[in-house]
Design a protein around this motif. Structure first.
Motif, PDB file in Angstrom:
ATOM      1  N   SER A 121     -43.400 -43.022   7.196  1.00  0.00           N
ATOM      2  CA  SER A 121     -43.267 -41.566   7.241  1.00  0.00           C
ATOM      3  C   SER A 121     -41.889 -41.134   7.754  1.00  0.00           C
ATOM      4  CB  SER A 121     -44.366 -40.943   8.100  1.00  0.00           C
ATOM      5  OG  SER A 121     -44.276 -41.433   9.419  1.00  0.00           O
ATOM      6  N   GLU A 122     -41.194 -42.029   8.456  1.00  0.00           N
ATOM      7  CA  GLU A 122     -39.841 -41.744   8.934  1.00  0.00           C
ATOM      8  C   GLU A 122     -38.937 -42.934   8.624  1.00  0.00           C
ATOM      9  OE1 GLU A 122     -39.673 -40.411  12.998  1.00  0.00           O
ATOM     10  OE2 GLU A 122     -41.554 -39.299  12.779  1.00  0.00           O
ATOM     11  N   PRO A 123     -38.651 -43.154   7.337  1.00  0.00           N
ATOM     12  CA  PRO A 123     -37.870 -44.334   6.961  1.00  0.00           C
ATOM     13  C   PRO A 123     -36.402 -44.212   7.382  1.00  0.00           C
ATOM     14  CG  PRO A 123     -38.191 -42.931   5.062  1.00  0.00           C
ATOM     15  CD  PRO A 123     -38.992 -42.331   6.183  1.00  0.00           C
ATOM     16  N   ASN A 124     -35.767 -45.371   7.538  1.00  0.00           N
ATOM     17  CA  ASN A 124     -34.317 -45.409   7.742  1.00  0.00           C
ATOM     18  C   ASN A 124     -33.759 -46.490   6.829  1.00  0.00           C
ATOM     19  OD1 ASN A 124     -34.280 -48.014   9.200  1.00  0.00           O
ATOM     20  ND2 ASN A 124     -35.343 -46.845  10.804  1.00  0.00           N
ATOM     21  N   LEU A 125     -32.454 -46.649   6.806  1.00  0.00           N
ATOM     22  CA  LEU A 125     -31.848 -47.584   5.861  1.00  0.00           C
ATOM     23  C   LEU A 125     -32.216 -49.041   6.111  1.00  0.00           C
ATOM     24  CD1 LEU A 125     -28.313 -46.038   5.249  1.00  0.00           C
ATOM     25  CD2 LEU A 125     -30.325 -45.974   3.769  1.00  0.00           C
ATOM     26  N   SER A 126     -32.752 -49.345   7.279  1.00  0.00           N
ATOM     27  CA  SER A 126     -33.151 -50.724   7.558  1.00  0.00           C
ATOM     28  C   SER A 126     -34.673 -50.917   7.508  1.00  0.00           C
ATOM     29  CB  SER A 126     -32.597 -51.166   8.912  1.00  0.00           C
ATOM     30  OG  SER A 126     -33.124 -50.355   9.941  1.00  0.00           O
ATOM     31  N   SER A 127     -35.385 -49.951   6.982  1.00  0.00           N
ATOM     32  CA  SER A 127     -36.852 -50.013   6.945  1.00  0.00           C
ATOM     33  C   SER A 127     -37.410 -51.270   6.269  1.00  0.00           C
ATOM     34  CB  SER A 127     -37.425 -48.782   6.238  1.00  0.00           C
ATOM     35  OG  SER A 127     -37.237 -47.630   7.001  1.00  0.00           O
ATOM     36  N   PHE A 128     -36.708 -51.775   5.272  1.00  0.00           N
ATOM     37  CA  PHE A 128     -37.215 -52.910   4.499  1.00  0.00           C
ATOM     38  C   PHE A 128     -36.454 -54.200   4.776  1.00  0.00           C
ATOM     39  CE2 PHE A 128     -38.176 -49.043   2.073  1.00  0.00           C
ATOM     40  CZ  PHE A 128     -39.563 -49.149   1.986  1.00  0.00           C
ATOM     41  N   ASP A 129     -35.544 -54.188   5.747  1.00  0.00           N
ATOM     42  CA  ASP A 129     -34.675 -55.347   5.983  1.00  0.00           C
ATOM     43  C   ASP A 129     -35.450 -56.631   6.254  1.00  0.00           C
ATOM     44  OD1 ASP A 129     -32.497 -53.732   5.560  1.00  0.00           O
ATOM     45  OD2 ASP A 129     -31.735 -53.861   7.624  1.00  0.00           O
TER      46      ASP A 129
END
Length: 163
Positions: A121-129
């Motif tokens: 619900s509050e993703p950032n650029l490293s959410s899937f790292d």
């Protein structure tokens, strides 16, 4: 979903071009002079658009195409500049690859899956790292060595006089 059209078309190159909004070079236009370097490392293979496409064809033949598609989607996701686009693409990646029973669910551990789910619900650029690193590691140790021995790679080497 933005990746769902892949299973409905015979041309993965065209589909990826559409998915990545023209930022993806077509396989047929990519110089393949460095095909012999693909055998040096998975990083060299994935740094070349033609290598990505050849590896994707191989993974498709092994019914594990979701791995490269997820990895590529994560690479594009990390380039996003606007929050609305980040939220939208994070949800698409989550729905397509991460959530339980996703159409192209990738093989990540439950802790990583739960962490992504709790923070989507509050993703950032490293959410899937973390998940991307797991999939990269899986491809590097499992799929990549088989790719190097595959008819797909060997025929590309022969075609370009590098065998």
């Amino acid at each position: 979903m933005y990746l769902r059209s892949l299973s409905q078309s015979a041309s993965p190159v065209k589909d990826l071009h559409v998915i990545f909004k023209g930022r993806f070079c077509c396989f047929s236009q990519e110089p393949v002079d460095d095909v012999d370097s693909w055998g040096e490392s998975i990083e060299k293979l994935l740094s070349c658009k033609a290598g990505q496409m050849a590896f994707q064809d191989f993974l498709k033949s092994e019914y594990s195409e979701e791995n490269i598609l997820f990895w590529l989607a994560c690479e594009e996701y990390k380039k996003i500049k606007s929050a609305p686009e980040m939220i939208s693409m994070a949800n698409q990646i989550y729905t397509e690859f991460v959530q339980t029973e996703a159409p192209r669910q990738v093989n990540i551990d439950s802790g990583t899956r739960t962490n992504i789910t709790n923070n989507i619900s509050e993703p950032n650029l490293s959410s899937f790292d973390t998940a991307q690193k797991m999939i990269f590691s899986l491809m590097a140790r499992d799929c990549y060595p088989r790719f190097l021995k595959s008819d797909i790679y060997q025929s590309i080497l022969q075609k370009h006089g590098k065998s």
